[in-house]
Write an enzyme that holds these catalytic residues in place. Sequence first.
Site, mmCIF file in Angstrom:
data_model
loop_
_atom_site.group_PDB
_atom_site.id
_atom_site.type_symbol
_atom_site.label_atom_id
_atom_site.label_comp_id
_atom_site.label_asym_id
_atom_site.label_seq_id
_atom_site.Cartn_x
_atom_site.Cartn_y
_atom_site.Cartn_z
ATOM 1 N N HIS A 139 1.855 4.585 -2.873
ATOM 2 C CA HIS A 139 2.034 6.018 -2.626
ATOM 3 C C HIS A 139 3.445 6.453 -3.032
ATOM 4 C CE1 HIS A 139 -1.722 6.861 -0.630
ATOM 5 N NE2 HIS A 139 -1.524 5.959 0.313
ATOM 6 N N HIS A 188 0.836 -1.202 0.000
ATOM 7 C CA HIS A 188 0.000 0.000 0.000
ATOM 8 C C HIS A 188 0.875 1.258 0.000
ATOM 9 C CE1 HIS A 188 -3.694 2.300 1.153
ATOM 10 N NE2 HIS A 188 -2.787 3.104 1.685
ATOM 11 N N GLU A 189 1.808 1.326 0.934
ATOM 12 C CA GLU A 189 2.658 2.521 1.014
ATOM 13 C C GLU A 189 3.582 2.620 -0.192
ATOM 14 O OE1 GLU A 189 1.681 4.617 3.004
ATOM 15 O OE2 GLU A 189 0.481 3.301 4.289
ATOM 16 N N GLU A 191 -4.426 7.960 -3.266
ATOM 17 C CA GLU A 191 -4.884 6.700 -2.690
ATOM 18 C C GLU A 191 -5.157 5.665 -3.773
ATOM 19 O OE1 GLU A 191 -5.688 4.197 0.560
ATOM 20 O OE2 GLU A 191 -4.689 6.150 0.394
#
Length: 515
Positions: free
Chosen positions: A283, A279-280, A310
């Site tokens: 980003h 997830h990170e 996101e």
Amino acid sequence: MSEAPAKNDNALEEIRALWGESQTLASAAALLAWDQETYMPASAGPARAEQSALLARLVHERRTAPRVGELLDRLDDENAAGETGGIDDRETTRSIARELRRDHERAVSLPSSLVADLARAGSIAQDAWKHARANNDFAAFAPHLGAVLSLTREKARCLKRDGQEEIYDALLDEYEPDTTGADIDAVFGPLRERLAAIVDRARSSGTRPDTSVLDRPVPEDTQHDFGLFVLRACGFDLDAGRLDVTTHPFCEGLAPGDTRLTTRYKGDRWSDALYGTLHEMGHGLYEQGLPKADHWGTPLAESVSLGIHESQSRLWENLVGRSGAFWAWALPHLARRYGEAFTDASVETLTRAVNTVEPSLIRVEADEGTYNLHVMIRYELERSLIREDLSIGDLPGAWNERYRDLLGIEVPDDRRGCLQDVHWSFGLVGYFPTYTLGNLYASQLWEAMGRSIDLPAAVAAGEFGPLLAWLREHIHAHGRRYSAAQLCERATGEPLSAEPLLRHLDAVVRESYNA
């Protein structure tokens, strides 16, 4: 500190230099915030609060300087006359001027003292939140949350513009420009019902994927090593970034060549850290793909909205990382690192295990089917807090009631309830709705990408370069040149729609639950 940039005959050059200084100061403030979340000594909190307040005030003073307004007026005149100053094409110059005007007008609406007070209160509250969460002590955090929310309301009143019906709209506009609470209601209302139906399908199927493979113990250093391997394979540049451990995972794009990722490890669920890292990473790939080298100090080096930001994290975490194709590639690498305990694991077992649809307590660990329901709960609560329809003292009870009503689960304590997220301690109100917008954008981008790339084949082969190149071209390279809505339509050919996400979730339930 260096003197202010000298006046220049070229308005664009001069404003880039002025705004670039403020951006460099802001990146130093972000580095302090990253350090507070990772390595800062426990006793350094009060000093860090003062450091953060000072830097916030200095950034604000530079962005509200009269000279900035003068230069923006000159840029407007030059653009109207068709001049570009010889540096950039007309569209680029107009984009920079438009977005700088927006940022400048927001900045001049806020007193410097309020900006500093918010930074100070947020730093103190974040430290208090960390201890309150660890000790399951909401009462210790409540006064700090109250102080932050009071300042946040004051900020919202300063920022509220014509056309915004309530002060919450002014906060939402900071993260998802030109979006209001009414816009979010129009999306969330119908979506909530259809998501609930998908969850009910999984619940009533009579089957449940075997998730025991996710509960096998794996040492934290082994998990970290595998996370770094996946980062490299997907294209994250570890020479221009790093991965560290924190209480609540986040990504910080500090400056050109410096993007920080964080994750957290659990001994009883190795997959949580892997998906947190993915997830990170999403980003971080966006931050590394923004044209910071060419446009640092201008809005073209920044993300267009948190919904788009996101979308990048949810795309890599879910649409890539929870696919059977991903596990066809990843399982052999995982088994080599995680040892004999995983020799019996299969691609099908792992894929089903990471695609359960089952209500749970923790948002960042929630499955795709229920995740947006977590977001909707937070959106409703933070809006009520800002309206003062809900008191700080009543927050835990209201939180628990909504989890009972919407997800059908009992919240056992505040640590796993209203203390689980860090956002409100920083005053990040209006942030939560962008998570669901991100899911919508991600699914629509994925379908569009699939029209030109054989995604299952590429992912199964570990060939992530074509995926990243598509995102670089269609999303990352543009910064804030276009609005989020424009960017979506340019990349996908359609306005934002919930249908791609719902098609994806329908397939997840059908394949994992035969329902």
